[in-house]
Design an enzyme around this catalytic site. Structure first.
Site, PDB file in Angstrom:
ATOM      1  N   ARG A  94       0.865  -1.191   0.000  1.00 53.16           N
ATOM      2  CA  ARG A  94       0.000   0.000   0.000  1.00 53.16           C
ATOM      3  C   ARG A  94       0.908   1.249   0.000  1.00 53.16           C
ATOM      4  O   ARG A  94       1.844   1.309   0.784  1.00 53.16           O
ATOM      5  CB  ARG A  94      -0.935   0.001   1.220  1.00 53.16           C
ATOM      6  CG  ARG A  94      -1.951  -1.143   1.203  1.00 53.16           C
ATOM      7  CD  ARG A  94      -3.030  -0.953   2.250  1.00 53.16           C
ATOM      8  NE  ARG A  94      -3.987   0.064   1.858  1.00 53.16           N
ATOM      9  CZ  ARG A  94      -4.940   0.541   2.679  1.00 53.16           C
ATOM     10  NH1 ARG A  94      -5.019   0.089   3.920  1.00 53.16           N
ATOM     11  NH2 ARG A  94      -5.781   1.461   2.260  1.00 53.16           N
ATOM     12  N   ASP A 244      -2.481   9.199   7.624  1.00 56.47           N
ATOM     13  CA  ASP A 244      -1.654   8.171   6.977  1.00 56.47           C
ATOM     14  C   ASP A 244      -0.268   8.679   6.625  1.00 56.47           C
ATOM     15  O   ASP A 244       0.689   7.919   6.562  1.00 56.47           O
ATOM     16  CB  ASP A 244      -2.351   7.642   5.725  1.00 56.47           C
ATOM     17  CG  ASP A 244      -3.499   6.733   6.126  1.00 56.47           C
ATOM     18  OD1 ASP A 244      -4.586   7.254   6.426  1.00 56.47           O
ATOM     19  OD2 ASP A 244      -3.277   5.509   6.212  1.00 56.47           O
ATOM     20  N   LYS A 255      -7.962   9.209   5.234  1.00 55.42           N
ATOM     21  CA  LYS A 255      -9.014   8.551   4.467  1.00 55.42           C
ATOM     22  C   LYS A 255      -9.815   9.537   3.627  1.00 55.42           C
ATOM     23  O   LYS A 255     -10.140  10.633   4.090  1.00 55.42           O
ATOM     24  CB  LYS A 255      -9.923   7.810   5.455  1.00 55.42           C
ATOM     25  CG  LYS A 255     -11.079   7.042   4.860  1.00 55.42           C
ATOM     26  CD  LYS A 255     -10.678   6.103   3.747  1.00 55.42           C
ATOM     27  CE  LYS A 255      -9.604   5.093   4.143  1.00 55.42           C
ATOM     28  NZ  LYS A 255      -9.011   4.417   2.963  1.00 55.42           N
TER      29      LYS A 255
HETATM   30  O1  MRU Z   1      -7.587   2.409   4.199  1.00 58.79           O
HETATM   31  P1  MRU Z   1      -7.368   2.336   5.690  1.00 58.79           P
HETATM   32  O2  MRU Z   1      -8.517   1.752   6.424  1.00 58.79           O
HETATM   33  O3  MRU Z   1      -6.052   1.700   6.030  1.00 58.79           O
HETATM   34  O4  MRU Z   1      -7.268   3.865   6.111  1.00 58.79           O
HETATM   35  C1  MRU Z   1      -7.109   4.183   7.466  1.00 58.79           C
HETATM   36  C2  MRU Z   1      -7.116   5.627   7.730  1.00 58.79           C
HETATM   37  O5  MRU Z   1      -7.246   6.446   6.854  1.00 58.79           O
HETATM   38  C3  MRU Z   1      -6.849   6.041   9.145  1.00 58.79           C
HETATM   39  O6  MRU Z   1      -7.537   7.205   9.460  1.00 58.79           O
HETATM   40  C4  MRU Z   1      -5.348   6.284   9.316  1.00 58.79           C
HETATM   41  O7  MRU Z   1      -4.614   5.218   8.844  1.00 58.79           O
HETATM   42  C5  MRU Z   1      -4.985   6.550  10.732  1.00 58.79           C
HETATM   43  S1  MRU Z   1      -5.100   5.115  11.719  1.00 58.79           S
HETATM   44  C6  MRU Z   1      -4.619   5.514  13.284  1.00 58.79           C
END
Ligand code: MRU
Length: 353
Positions: A94, A244, A255
């Protein structure tokens, strides 16, 4: 491992194996999957059995150890060359969450800097993966405590909106945004959490809601398009989201849907906070324009549950993340305290790769 008050551990090391809570099955089923090989770990990250930036970092660290364990040579140079390939496999899972790359780099650095036999380096790698996991648990609890001091003082009990899942499931076991919310709940500073459902993968409706219900935290799930209305009606006192990847100027990838949430929060004069550990900050990027945004399969948009919703012939665009400009962010809540985005650069020396 030190226990977390949430009692939810998405990544577990036991009996020489890694076990993951299968987050694609929650909340219908609580399934644990066993991961014995690095290829399986890479697949689990890709398919979001394990997801959320810090949890992906922890999973990748264990993936590095599993990969190291599979290497058969005792020759140090050959071992390191093959470990680079393991790192490459995991890097390709990812692109957006920098914690993945941070954890892989830390594991590689450990291997290069260790002295001893290949067998000894493998043991050191396992210890490092466990340390990364433990540190994240402690870091998130520190974020929770630090966040409390920056929340609005009025009203006494706050209604906080969050997006996606930045909870125990997304970390080693406490949460970043949800960690602050958990701490507010324990200190009786929380009235209720509003959880955006978070289309298309529904991490809010499925995962954040599951964590809250489990812990007795009052939670109201709304669709993403209802956030502005809730703010206009005075239902929201603050917004806290995870991250992220945060660029050196404070621009924050999180997200998809986070950016629009920040805009409507600003329009309603509601403070918008990002909660994240330093392992989510990418000081190599001057601003958010350089953040790689993952695009996922169109079927995530074209299905609700298993039902196809669009007519044949339409095109899809499915970016999994967006970038919120720093000027919309009140503060970034880290383990070292709440930092104004434009002061982040002063902390550059805290992160090492
Ligand atoms: O696609 P995901 O579910 O991995 O995305 C997660 C998010 O966007 C979270 O808000 C982010 O990783 C922070 S987790 C503490």
């Amino acid at each position: 491992m030190t226990s977390s008050p949430s009692n939810i551990y998405p990544v577990i090391w036991q009996d020489d194996k890694v076990f993951l809570i299968d987050q694609t099955r929650l909340p219908e089923e609580y399934n644990i999957v066993e991961i014995a090989l690095v290829e399986d770990m890479a697949q689990a990250i890709k398919t979001m059995i394990v997801r959320g930036a810090p949890a992906i970092g922890v999973a990748a660290a264990y993936g590095m150890y599993l990969g190291a364990r599979e290497i058969e040579t005792n020759d140090l140079e050959k071992f390191l060359a093959q470990l680079e390939q393991v790192a490459q496999l995991l890097r390709q899972t990812r692109p957006t969450a920098v914690n993945l790359f941070w954890a892989i780099s830390r594991m590689l650095k450990t291997a290069y800097e260790s002295v001893g036999t290949v067998a000894e380096i493998k043991s050191t790698l396992l210890r490092t993966a466990r340390t990364i996991q433990l540190e994240d648990l402690q870091t998130c609890q520190a974020i929770g405590a630090r966040g409390l001091s920056i929340l609005p003082t009025e009203p006494q009990k706050l209604s906080i909106l969050t997006h996606c899942n930045a909870g125990a499931l997304a970390t080693a076991g406490y949460g970043t945004a949800l960690g602050v919310i958990r701490s507010a709940w324990r200190e009786q500073r929380l009235a209720r959490i509003y959880a955006d459902e978070t289309r298309p993968r529904l991490q809010g409706a499925k995962l954040t809601a599951w964590e809250c219900v489990r812990e007795g935290i009052p939670v109201t799930v709304i669709t993403d398009s209802m956030a502005a209305h809730c703010m206009q009606k005075g239902k929201i006192d603050a917004v806290i989201v995870g991250a992220d990847r945060i660029a050196a100027n404070g621009d924050t990838a999180n997200k998809i849907g986070t950016y629009s949430l920040a805009i409507v929060a600003r329009a309603h004069n509601i403070p918008f906070f990002v909660a994240a550990p330093f392992s989510t900050i990418d000081f190599e990027l001057v601003d958010g324009s350089g953040i790689a945004i993952e695009e996922r399969d169109a079927r995530e948009i074209d299905r609700i549950a298993k039902t196809k919703i669009c007519p044949p012939g339409v095109d899809f665009y499915n970016p999994a993340f967006d970038v919120t400009p720093a000027h919309l962010i009140e503060a970034i809540i880290t383990e070292k305290g709440a930092i104004k985005p434009d002061e982040l650069i002063n902390y550059r020396s805290v992160v090492s790769y």
